[in-house]
Design a protein around this motif. Sequence first.
Motif, PDB file in Angstrom:
ATOM      1  N   TYR A  51       0.755 -50.050 -34.533  1.00 60.54           N
ATOM      2  CA  TYR A  51       0.811 -49.177 -33.336  1.00 60.54           C
ATOM      3  C   TYR A  51       2.234 -48.858 -32.877  1.00 60.54           C
ATOM      4  N   ASN A 109      10.961 -57.999 -27.876  1.00 62.21           N
ATOM      5  CA  ASN A 109       9.656 -57.777 -28.516  1.00 62.21           C
ATOM      6  C   ASN A 109       8.548 -57.995 -27.488  1.00 62.21           C
ATOM      7  N   GLY A 110       7.325 -57.710 -27.888  1.00 59.90           N
ATOM      8  CA  GLY A 110       6.218 -57.796 -26.954  1.00 59.90           C
ATOM      9  C   GLY A 110       6.052 -59.179 -26.340  1.00 59.90           C
ATOM     10  N   SER A 111       6.235 -60.201 -27.155  1.00 61.75           N
ATOM     11  CA  SER A 111       6.073 -61.572 -26.663  1.00 61.75           C
ATOM     12  C   SER A 111       7.111 -61.899 -25.597  1.00 61.75           C
ATOM     13  N   PHE A 142      -4.689 -61.044 -26.119  1.00 57.54           N
ATOM     14  CA  PHE A 142      -3.566 -61.412 -26.986  1.00 57.54           C
ATOM     15  C   PHE A 142      -2.287 -60.902 -26.343  1.00 57.54           C
ATOM     16  N   HIS A 143      -1.314 -61.804 -26.204  1.00 58.71           N
ATOM     17  CA  HIS A 143      -0.071 -61.425 -25.533  1.00 58.71           C
ATOM     18  C   HIS A 143       1.175 -61.802 -26.305  1.00 58.71           C
ATOM     19  N   GLY A 144       1.010 -62.347 -27.517  1.00 64.19           N
ATOM     20  CA  GLY A 144       2.180 -62.652 -28.330  1.00 64.19           C
ATOM     21  C   GLY A 144       2.220 -64.087 -28.793  1.00 64.19           C
ATOM     22  N   GLU A 202      -4.559 -57.180 -20.730  1.00 65.95           N
ATOM     23  CA  GLU A 202      -4.328 -55.948 -21.480  1.00 65.95           C
ATOM     24  C   GLU A 202      -5.245 -54.908 -20.834  1.00 65.95           C
ATOM     25  N   ASP A 236      -0.169 -55.978 -19.556  1.00 61.59           N
ATOM     26  CA  ASP A 236       0.475 -56.028 -20.871  1.00 61.59           C
ATOM     27  C   ASP A 236       0.086 -54.754 -21.614  1.00 61.59           C
ATOM     28  N   VAL A 238       1.790 -53.513 -24.128  1.00 58.62           N
ATOM     29  CA  VAL A 238       2.523 -53.498 -25.399  1.00 58.62           C
ATOM     30  C   VAL A 238       1.772 -52.672 -26.444  1.00 58.62           C
ATOM     31  N   MET A 239       0.431 -52.792 -26.468  1.00 57.65           N
ATOM     32  CA  MET A 239      -0.362 -52.008 -27.417  1.00 57.65           C
ATOM     33  C   MET A 239      -0.782 -50.667 -26.810  1.00 57.65           C
ATOM     34  N   LYS A 265       6.320 -52.247 -28.916  1.00 55.70           N
ATOM     35  CA  LYS A 265       5.648 -51.509 -29.990  1.00 55.70           C
ATOM     36  C   LYS A 265       6.062 -50.021 -30.008  1.00 55.70           C
TER      37      LYS A 265
HETATM   38  C1  LIG Z   1       1.613 -57.036 -30.293  1.00 52.50           C
HETATM   39  C2  LIG Z   1       1.346 -57.442 -28.906  1.00 52.50           C
HETATM   40  C3  LIG Z   1       2.152 -58.395 -28.253  1.00 52.50           C
HETATM   41  C4  LIG Z   1       3.256 -59.124 -28.954  1.00 52.50           C
HETATM   42  O1  LIG Z   1       4.280 -58.278 -29.349  1.00 52.50           O
HETATM   43  P1  LIG Z   1       5.319 -58.762 -30.469  1.00 52.50           P
HETATM   44  O2  LIG Z   1       6.312 -57.664 -30.530  1.00 52.50           O
HETATM   45  O3  LIG Z   1       4.526 -58.920 -31.729  1.00 52.50           O
HETATM   46  O4  LIG Z   1       5.894 -60.048 -30.018  1.00 52.50           O
HETATM   47  C5  LIG Z   1       1.887 -58.683 -26.931  1.00 52.50           C
HETATM   48  N1  LIG Z   1       0.879 -58.080 -26.285  1.00 52.50           N
HETATM   49  C6  LIG Z   1       0.074 -57.173 -26.875  1.00 52.50           C
HETATM   50  C7  LIG Z   1      -1.012 -56.532 -26.079  1.00 52.50           C
HETATM   51  C8  LIG Z   1       0.274 -56.828 -28.209  1.00 52.50           C
HETATM   52  O5  LIG Z   1      -0.532 -55.934 -28.799  1.00 52.50           O
END
Ligand SMILES: *Cc1c(COP(=O)(O)O)cnc(C)c1O
Length: 421
Positions: A51, A109-111, A142-144, A202, A236, A238-239, A265
């Motif tokens: 993504y 990064n997302g984490s 999922f958050h990392g 999320e 979150d 990130v996605m 992402k």
């Molecule tokens: C991928 C993801 C993360 C972690 O991101 P990284 O860059 O892999 O550390 C955190 N939260 C969500 C919702 C994700 O999809």
Amino acid sequence: MTLKERDKKHLWHPLTQHKLHPDHIAITSAKGALLYDDQGNEYIDGIASWYTCMYGHCNSFITDRVAQQMQELDHVVFAGFTHEPAIKLSEALIAILPENQEKVFFSDNGSTAVDVAIKMALQYHFNKGGKRSKIIALEDGFHGDTFGAMSVSGLSVYNGPFEDFFIDVARIPAPTKANMPLVEDLFKKLLSKGDVAAFVYEPLVQGAAAMKMFDPECLNTLLAIAKDYGVVTIADEVMTGFGKTGKHFASLHMENKPDIMCLSKALTAGLVPMAITTCSEEIYSAFLSDDMSKGFFHGHTYSANPISCTAALAGIALLQSEEIQENIQQIIASHAAFDAKIRNHPKIKETRQYGVIYAIDLNVTIERYGNLRYQLFDFFMQHGVCLRPLGNTIYILAPYVITKKQLHKIYATIEKVLATF
Ligand SMILES: *Cc1c(COP(=O)(O)O)cnc(C)c1O
């Protein structure tokens, strides 16, 4: 030696049991929605490389700007210094984020974006004199993979060795119309103890939980309740960020806005790593004090890297372009048409769609990293389509620049795979 053979010598890949899965496909180049391997094969990148590259691989609009930025300013410490790419990016982001978001904090990064958000929420309460230690998160979230982010993740498939070291997290089911009375009760019960610092979620689509989707109205209600109890809400994205749900951010589907947001992402369009945690003025102002220790003492070496900022700025410009917005609408309509055709297939249990995210649950049970999952993956790759099933879910989250022809090849390959098991 081939790249595949040389890879095995020194490389340790993410999320991999190397004894069972020693081979990795060597990709040599990518353009638009396509990946090319060292054997001359091409694959449609049906998941936009986790993504990220939503505007297509090696998009010259982005790479040209990044190449120019590289000649001007590569990097400078972001403590005590500033630069135009970071300033412009903060302005461009705040203009499209939910209206309560005011401040932009950088990480890698997302984490780390989630870790920063958790630390902000904990210190927000600490600075205000009311220490709170618990966090509420959604089941299957999922958050990392860093410690903080892993702690709030509910998808603890292989977290056994670390569970004793997690921060204190309580979980509620993702809210749906059906379970909402129960979820609301549980949420209020957890909040009533007064020790909850933050609610992290999320918004609307749980990516790693195989694109599990839930109800915006219910989430909107939970956000209002959290606010009543003085709990910091953390979205979150990130996605879900940058257009995937049909709006620029999933949080824009709800009336109540999060206090803090996590972005990564697609933020940098798949070029370079970077993440951002944004927050409201209310959160930020709790860190302003004549007392030095009330500041936020968190900093990554590559914070606000000018090259990453430039990639992000170019990505945001594309996101707002008429062309990409039209593409998004076309993909949404195209998925809906495919769904109408396929959803009653006997091998399909359920289908779902939010924006350009489309998922199919197969009528079989497959372990998350079980054998059939690998069989499906191999079948797709042999047919020139890169899709990574999650358990018994096949999902598509393709770059916005994917052509009609490429999209229909993905659909046709999914129809073919249904005949193989
Ligand atoms: C991928 C993801 C993360 C972690 O991101 P990284 O860059 O892999 O550390 C955190 N939260 C969500 C919702 C994700 O999809």
